[in-house]
Write a protein that holds these residues in place. Structure first.
Motif, PDB file in Angstrom:
ATOM      1  N   THR A  74      -8.345   1.800   3.252  1.00  0.00           N
ATOM      2  CA  THR A  74      -7.466   1.261   2.217  1.00  0.00           C
ATOM      3  C   THR A  74      -6.840   2.431   1.464  1.00  0.00           C
ATOM      4  OG1 THR A  74      -8.917  -0.668   1.947  1.00  0.00           O
ATOM      5  CG2 THR A  74      -7.311  -0.237   0.195  1.00  0.00           C
ATOM      6  N   PRO A  75      -5.495   2.562   1.513  1.00  0.00           N
ATOM      7  CA  PRO A  75      -4.538   1.720   2.243  1.00  0.00           C
ATOM      8  C   PRO A  75      -4.638   1.937   3.749  1.00  0.00           C
ATOM      9  CG  PRO A  75      -3.414   3.578   1.237  1.00  0.00           C
ATOM     10  CD  PRO A  75      -4.821   3.634   0.734  1.00  0.00           C
ATOM     11  N   PRO A  76      -4.204   0.925   4.528  1.00  0.00           N
ATOM     12  CA  PRO A  76      -4.405   0.993   5.987  1.00  0.00           C
ATOM     13  C   PRO A  76      -3.333   1.780   6.726  1.00  0.00           C
ATOM     14  CG  PRO A  76      -3.442  -1.109   5.400  1.00  0.00           C
ATOM     15  CD  PRO A  76      -3.682  -0.392   4.101  1.00  0.00           C
ATOM     16  N   ASP A  77      -2.380   2.391   6.020  1.00  0.00           N
ATOM     17  CA  ASP A  77      -1.281   3.074   6.722  1.00  0.00           C
ATOM     18  C   ASP A  77      -1.666   4.435   7.288  1.00  0.00           C
ATOM     19  OD1 ASP A  77      -1.522   4.423   4.353  1.00  0.00           O
ATOM     20  OD2 ASP A  77       0.509   4.013   3.630  1.00  0.00           O
ATOM     21  N   VAL A  78      -2.924   4.864   7.106  1.00  0.00           N
ATOM     22  CA  VAL A  78      -3.369   6.125   7.718  1.00  0.00           C
ATOM     23  C   VAL A  78      -3.823   5.911   9.155  1.00  0.00           C
ATOM     24  CG1 VAL A  78      -3.996   7.286   5.564  1.00  0.00           C
ATOM     25  CG2 VAL A  78      -5.677   5.825   6.719  1.00  0.00           C
ATOM     26  N   THR A  79      -3.732   4.663   9.645  1.00  0.00           N
ATOM     27  CA  THR A  79      -4.004   4.419  11.055  1.00  0.00           C
ATOM     28  C   THR A  79      -2.834   4.940  11.889  1.00  0.00           C
ATOM     29  OG1 THR A  79      -3.031   2.196  10.905  1.00  0.00           O
ATOM     30  CG2 THR A  79      -5.406   2.382  10.582  1.00  0.00           C
ATOM     31  N   THR A  80      -3.128   5.348  13.112  1.00  0.00           N
ATOM     32  CA  THR A  80      -2.093   5.946  13.988  1.00  0.00           C
ATOM     33  C   THR A  80      -2.090   5.243  15.344  1.00  0.00           C
ATOM     34  OG1 THR A  80      -3.688   7.642  14.658  1.00  0.00           O
ATOM     35  CG2 THR A  80      -2.191   8.190  12.850  1.00  0.00           C
ATOM     36  N   PRO A  81      -1.607   4.006  15.393  1.00  0.00           N
ATOM     37  CA  PRO A  81      -1.612   3.287  16.669  1.00  0.00           C
ATOM     38  C   PRO A  81      -0.571   3.781  17.663  1.00  0.00           C
ATOM     39  CG  PRO A  81      -0.543   1.968  14.983  1.00  0.00           C
ATOM     40  CD  PRO A  81      -1.124   3.162  14.292  1.00  0.00           C
TER      41      PRO A  81
END
Length: 322
Positions: free
Chosen positions: A217-224
């Motif tokens: 949180t926040p979840p935008d540090v994911t790198t799909p």
């Protein structure tokens, strides 16, 4: 976005490869830019010193963990919400060591961000591995490569055929270490759990398997979606511009690979043959149990999309503006 609808899971409607972005106002963007520029030189300097110099020194595990926590502290990754399945809050310290990953055990973790490997290294000082979707073999890798895997395509970091081994061999050679497996074999945005690699099936019967879910949180540090310098800058911006990041860690109850005992010689050599893809029913049930635990703990859904589907998605995503 209609052209990406083919990459939604037919059962749940989830698109596990779609990047996540967080909205921000103009004033918020200015604040984020100031925080980013302030942290960037410290983060780059500390990270470079560690991976270019300190990482190669025979440092005590405790000191190595402190240094890794120092790297995570710079971008504000200091709030960690840790829970063990079936354990009440406030009673974690009263649990026996066997309830958490320990030497001669396997961590089967979901794969969403470069932070996954960094956090697991700071806590467990484990051995990292690369798995393939249709192989029981794994390749041992270092922390830096495990981090870079989350920013790169699956082809760039595919296991080398000359360095393959299995989990049983790794455990026997490193009885005092935890082994980390990313059985999805590719990153997602955390909303779905892809089919798992059969590499977990080489776990010895007496070695515990711990499904571990990591959410941010926040979840935008994911790198799909993998990429070049643009992705690297985007990830650093999201990582360093936020005041703080929260990691929610959920550890499932340990599981054991009882398939060897249950099959008791019935399993054919073809099912174990490298690259055959043969998986017995009992073995599939073990993989399903691990996947269900990861989905439940991460409040995600199991999806039928595979690594090949992700490659097709990345191709369409990369060409969307051309």
């Amino acid at each position: 976005m209609e052209k990406f609808s083919q990459f939604r899971d037919k059962g749940s409607g989830i698109s596990p490869f779609m990047p996540i972005s967080s909205p921000s106002s103009k004033l918020g963007s200015l604040l984020h830019a100031f925080v980013f520029l302030f942290r960037l030189p410290f983060f780059l300097a500390f990270t470079a010193i560690y991976f270019l110099l300190l990482h190669h020194l025979p440092l005590p595990p405790g000191l190595r963990k402190i240094l890794l926590w120092g790297i995570m502290a710079i971008p504000g990754i200091w709030w960690v919400d840790l829970q063990i399945d079936g354990v009440k809050r406030g009673s974690l310290s009263q649990q026996p060591p066997e309830r958490t990953p320990h030497p001669r055990s396997i961590i089967a973790a979901n794969f969403t961000s470069p932070i996954d490997a960094l956090y697991l290294a700071a806590i467990f000082d484990p051995i990292f591995t690369i798995s393939s979707p249709h192989s029981r073999k794994v390749q041992r890798i270092g922390l830096l490569r495990a981090i870079l895997m989350a920013l790169s395509s699956s082809d760039q970091f595919a296991p080398s055929p000359r360095r393959l081994t299995d989990l049983a061999t790794l455990i026997s050679e490193n009885p005092n270490r935890v082994i980390v497996v990313f059985p999805e074999c590719a990153t997602t945005n955390g909303k779905g759990i892809m089919p798992l690699s059969p590499s977990l099936l080489t776990t010895p019967a007496d070695a515990a398997i711990f499904p571990v879910s990591l959410r941010y949180t926040p979840p935008d540090v994911t790198t799909p979606v993998p990429g070049g310098m643009g992705l690297w800058f985007s990830f650093l911006w999201k990582l360093l511009s936020r005041p703080t990041h929260c990691i929610r860690i959920r550890i499932a109850d340990r599981m054991y690979n009882t398939t060897l005992a249950e099959l008791n010689g019935v399993k054919s050599s073809t099912a174990r043959e490298e690259g055959s893809g043969g998986i017995a029913a009992e073995e599939q049930r073990l993989l399903d149990r691990v996947a269900e635990a990861l989905a439940r703990l991460g409040r995600a859904k199991r999806v039928g999309l595979t690594v090949e589907d992700k490659k097709a998605f990345v191709k369409v995503w990369t060409n969307r503006r051309r």
